[in-house]
Every structure is written in C-alpha cells, then in structure tokens.
Enzyme design. Sequence first.
Site, PDB file in Angstrom:
ATOM      1  N   LYS A   9       0.825  -1.212   0.000  1.00  0.00           N
ATOM      2  CA  LYS A   9       0.000   0.000   0.000  1.00  0.00           C
ATOM      3  C   LYS A   9       0.864   1.269   0.000  1.00  0.00           C
ATOM      4  O   LYS A   9       2.071   1.214   0.282  1.00  0.00           O
ATOM      5  CB  LYS A   9      -0.926  -0.028   1.216  1.00  0.00           C
ATOM      6  CG  LYS A   9      -1.970  -1.161   1.209  1.00  0.00           C
ATOM      7  CD  LYS A   9      -2.893  -1.045   2.437  1.00  0.00           C
ATOM      8  CE  LYS A   9      -3.935  -2.137   2.511  1.00  0.00           C
ATOM      9  NZ  LYS A   9      -4.851  -1.936   3.678  1.00  0.00           N
ATOM     10  N   TYR A  49     -12.744  -2.514  -2.506  1.00  0.00           N
ATOM     11  CA  TYR A  49     -13.255  -2.405  -1.127  1.00  0.00           C
ATOM     12  C   TYR A  49     -14.783  -2.371  -1.072  1.00  0.00           C
ATOM     13  O   TYR A  49     -15.349  -1.814  -0.126  1.00  0.00           O
ATOM     14  CB  TYR A  49     -12.650  -1.173  -0.448  1.00  0.00           C
ATOM     15  CG  TYR A  49     -11.212  -1.376  -0.004  1.00  0.00           C
ATOM     16  CD1 TYR A  49     -10.839  -2.501   0.749  1.00  0.00           C
ATOM     17  CD2 TYR A  49     -10.221  -0.445  -0.304  1.00  0.00           C
ATOM     18  CE1 TYR A  49      -9.530  -2.694   1.156  1.00  0.00           C
ATOM     19  CE2 TYR A  49      -8.905  -0.634   0.114  1.00  0.00           C
ATOM     20  CZ  TYR A  49      -8.567  -1.761   0.843  1.00  0.00           C
ATOM     21  OH  TYR A  49      -7.267  -1.951   1.267  1.00  0.00           O
ATOM     22  N   ASN A 121      -2.195   0.031   7.331  1.00  0.00           N
ATOM     23  CA  ASN A 121      -1.626  -1.249   7.748  1.00  0.00           C
ATOM     24  C   ASN A 121      -0.751  -1.906   6.681  1.00  0.00           C
ATOM     25  O   ASN A 121      -0.578  -3.113   6.661  1.00  0.00           O
ATOM     26  CB  ASN A 121      -2.733  -2.180   8.251  1.00  0.00           C
ATOM     27  CG  ASN A 121      -3.837  -2.352   7.242  1.00  0.00           C
ATOM     28  OD1 ASN A 121      -3.684  -1.949   6.087  1.00  0.00           O
ATOM     29  ND2 ASN A 121      -4.935  -2.963   7.647  1.00  0.00           N
ATOM     30  N   HIS A 124      -2.132  -5.321   1.849  1.00  0.00           N
ATOM     31  CA  HIS A 124      -3.404  -6.037   1.707  1.00  0.00           C
ATOM     32  C   HIS A 124      -3.083  -7.486   1.366  1.00  0.00           C
ATOM     33  O   HIS A 124      -2.171  -7.754   0.592  1.00  0.00           O
ATOM     34  CB  HIS A 124      -4.220  -5.433   0.558  1.00  0.00           C
ATOM     35  CG  HIS A 124      -5.375  -6.307   0.151  1.00  0.00           C
ATOM     36  ND1 HIS A 124      -6.578  -6.254   0.806  1.00  0.00           N
ATOM     37  CD2 HIS A 124      -5.494  -7.276  -0.793  1.00  0.00           C
ATOM     38  CE1 HIS A 124      -7.396  -7.167   0.269  1.00  0.00           C
ATOM     39  NE2 HIS A 124      -6.761  -7.791  -0.706  1.00  0.00           N
ATOM     40  N   GLU A 135     -10.503 -10.584  -6.488  1.00  0.00           N
ATOM     41  CA  GLU A 135      -9.496  -9.520  -6.465  1.00  0.00           C
ATOM     42  C   GLU A 135      -8.449  -9.700  -7.569  1.00  0.00           C
ATOM     43  O   GLU A 135      -8.057  -8.721  -8.216  1.00  0.00           O
ATOM     44  CB  GLU A 135      -8.805  -9.513  -5.100  1.00  0.00           C
ATOM     45  CG  GLU A 135      -9.736  -9.073  -3.978  1.00  0.00           C
ATOM     46  CD  GLU A 135      -9.129  -9.237  -2.579  1.00  0.00           C
ATOM     47  OE1 GLU A 135      -9.793  -8.836  -1.612  1.00  0.00           O
ATOM     48  OE2 GLU A 135      -8.007  -9.771  -2.457  1.00  0.00           O
TER      49      GLU A 135
END
Length: 166
Positions: A9, A49, A121, A124, A135
């Site tokens: 990310k 998402y 975080n 993913h 995905e």
Amino acid sequence: MEAALVLIKPDALKKSLTGDILSRISSAGLEIIGAKVVRVSEDLAKMHYAHLKDKPFFQDVIDYICGKQHGRNKVIALVYWGEKAISKLRALAGATNPEEADPTTVRGAYGRITTSGVYENVIHVSDSPETAEREIKLWFSPEEIIEDLYPTKTMVEGGRAVAIWA
Ligand code: UDP
Ligand code: MG
C-alpha cells in the site's frame, strides 16, 4: 494450491518498506506469479473495497489506497501461489488493526492508526479463495499471470487475440 493477491500500500511505498516486506513474505515459500506497479483509479479502489461501502470510513480507505495521504497514487500488486498461500500470507501480514497485530508481523511492525482513525496497515492480503479470485481478476489480466488460475476467453482487439477472464 492457492493464489492470493497482495498489495503493497502507499504508506509502505512512502516508507521504502517494499524490500523488507518481500523478504518477510518470502519465508512462506510461495511463488510470485504476477507483479506490477499500479496507479489506482477511484473505480478500482471502490470495487476492491466494495465490502466496506456502508462503513463510515469507506471514503477514507479509498483515499488511502489511492495514495491521497502519501503524495503518490501508486501500489505494488502481486499474485502469490502455493500451498495454503492465503493463511500463510495473512499470518505474516498480521491483524487488520495494526495496534492489535502481533509486533512480529508486517502490520504490527510498521502499521499505525491515523488521527482520523484509518488503519494504515502497510499491505493487503486476500482473505479467502473466493475473494482472492475476485481480487486477482480485478487487478490482473490473464496474460499478466504465469499460471492458468481461472477460465479465460479470447477476444480480438486491434487484430490481435487477447485473453480476458471468462
Ligand atoms: N480499515 C480501517 N478501519 C477499520 C477496518 C478496516 O481503516 O475499522 C481499512 C484497513 O486499511 C483495512 C481495509 O480497510 O486493511 C480493508 O478492511 P478489511 O476488513 O478487508 O481488512 P483486511 O482484510 O485488510 O485485514
Ligand atoms: Mg479484506
């Protein structure tokens, strides 16, 4: 054998953590079968998402994956392949909430909660074979992956045959 999507990310890229993350993940003994740098469109982010669309933090999470807080719209997308890939990678990633993640995990070591409450975080990881399929098909075309993971069909585009997900 399982496939899983991993995204490095924008916070991880900003903090130059790619090398460390890839070497931590390599301990799982999986194979990388697809990899690229992606500029994330708002549409792609919202599809990725979709399961969070009714949450109060939805737009913040979209802005986060699109790099709005980190000055660059860029993530690294990878497809990992191997035995129990999803559970191995989720264990190395750690809990969603970086404050609850074990400090020996990627999220526990490098994640944070922003003052506005978003969980930055770092990575993913797909959470089930079904979400992995959804995905991977969203982020990759069949020709960008070196295993035949899911059924495809052929389309002619500009006189050239290209494979798309069936
Ligand atoms: N997220 C957040 N606050 C929450 C739940 C999720 O900021 O209370 C963000 C966080 O970045 C997380 C992402 O939304 O990684 C996707 O949430 P999900 O529940 O799918 O967690 P994950 O599968 O990433 O562990
Ligand atoms: Mg998830």
